[in-house]
Design an enzyme around this catalytic site. Structure first.
Site, PDB file in Angstrom:
ATOM      1  N   LEU A 197       0.861  -1.188   0.000  1.00  0.00           N
ATOM      2  CA  LEU A 197       0.000   0.000   0.000  1.00  0.00           C
ATOM      3  C   LEU A 197       0.896   1.236   0.000  1.00  0.00           C
ATOM      4  CD1 LEU A 197      -2.968  -0.952   2.349  1.00  0.00           C
ATOM      5  CD2 LEU A 197      -2.834  -0.997  -0.146  1.00  0.00           C
ATOM      6  N   HIS A 198       1.360   1.579  -1.180  1.00  0.00           N
ATOM      7  CA  HIS A 198       2.324   2.675  -1.319  1.00  0.00           C
ATOM      8  C   HIS A 198       1.745   4.018  -0.866  1.00  0.00           C
ATOM      9  CE1 HIS A 198       4.724  -0.065  -3.839  1.00  0.00           C
ATOM     10  NE2 HIS A 198       3.605  -0.325  -4.494  1.00  0.00           N
TER      11      HIS A 198
END
Length: 308
Positions: free
Chosen positions: A236-237
């Site tokens: 989950l950048h």
């Protein structure tokens, strides 16, 4: 009133998480969402921002930004995010439309008119912010900080050397990095520490609301490419940026000079980090190096659990 922020994004699955976290938080005052090209084209990213916000019942205004890099060819990440950028059938078509004012005009006007400094949270190519700074350099004084996802202290994902957002428009990224504004960077070296493992995906699903279930399902689509690369789950950048604004203690950062390679070749788009200040230039960027992944998911799930 919460921390005044503007989200500049290219939804995208992980951008959807950022939007949801921002909507759910009582500690943020989201003044607007500006869209850019990136994961897919601008029309789709704008539609996706509206889709997510409408589905969550939010009236945060959306402003359409620039549709391509300052120089170079247009690239996208549809292979990772799907043809629409947000393969989530339960999040239907938008019920609202973007504002008539364009993103650059909105950014400049809002910064100039604000009595307080505003934090800009950027999770796509930095073209909108670069254009804003070029057209109205005076607004830099009204920016509290630019918190952005892009780059990497190690390897790339769009090329062996470059991360996707930087590769899209390294010229704009350098303009933003050169601006006299505090910055915090979340690169792949950090975001690959924040993985949706099967257990974390199940915990999201078990929140017991539509948001938890639908967002867990979106991770299921996202994870295919990550499994093929040997990761336990998708990274989950982009939500790391929102998480830092809310709880910076979840991340360890180090101040250093960061530049972007703009010459064509194998390293085009690569971020270069002067850890030891060899060049003697200003250390203008706090680069995130370590994440408390457990704390991040506790924060995220707590926020998602407040939603529909």
């Amino acid at each position: 009133m919460g921390i005044p922020v503007i989200l500049d994004c290219d939804p995208g699955i992980d951008d959807a998480f950022s939007l949801a976290m921002a909507v759910a938080s009582d500690d943020l005052d989201v003044l607007g969402v500006t869209t850019t090209y990136g994961n897919v084209g601008l029309e789709l990213t704008t539609t996706n921002a509206l889709r997510v916000l409408d589905w969550l019942g939010s009236d945060i205004p959306v402003y359409k930004g620039i549709d391509q890099a300052l120089l170079g060819k247009v690239v996208d990440a549809a292979a990772v995010h799907g043809a629409t950028g947000l393969e989530a059938p339960e999040i239907g078509p938008p019920t609202t439309t973007p504002q008539a004012e364009d993103a650059i005009s909105f950014l400049i006007r809002t910064l100039r008119e604000s009595e307080d400094k505003i934090t800009l949270v950027a999770s796509g190519p930095l073209t909108n912010l670069a254009m804003m700074l070029r057209l109205a350099p005076d607004v830099a004084a009204k920016i509290e900080r630019i918190v952005f996802m892009g780059g990497s202290t190690d390897y790339g994902n769009d090329s062996p050397a470059a991360e996707f957002n930087m590769m899209c428009d390294p010229y704009s990224a350098q303009i933003v990095l050169d601006a006299d504004v505090p910055k915090t960077m979340f690169g792949l070296n950090l975001t690959h520490q924040v993985l949706v493992t099967p257990q974390r995906k199940q915990a999201m699903h078990d929140l017991g609301n539509d948001t938890g279930r639908v967002f867990a399902d979106m991770c299921g689509f996202f994870e295919k490419i990550y499994h093929s690369l040997g990761f336990e789950g998708p990274a989950l950048h982009d939500p790391c940026t929102v998480a830092w604004v809310l709880q910076p203690e979840l991340f360890e950062t180090r101040s250093m000079r960061v530049d972007v390679e703009t010459n064509t070749g194998l390293s085009f788009g690569r971020t270069v980090h002067d850890i030891w200040n060899i060049a003697g230039k200003d250390r203008h960027t706090d680069v995130a190096l370590k994440a408390d992944a457990g704390g991040f998911f506790d924060l995220m799930n707590g926020l998602l659990g407040r939603l529909r």
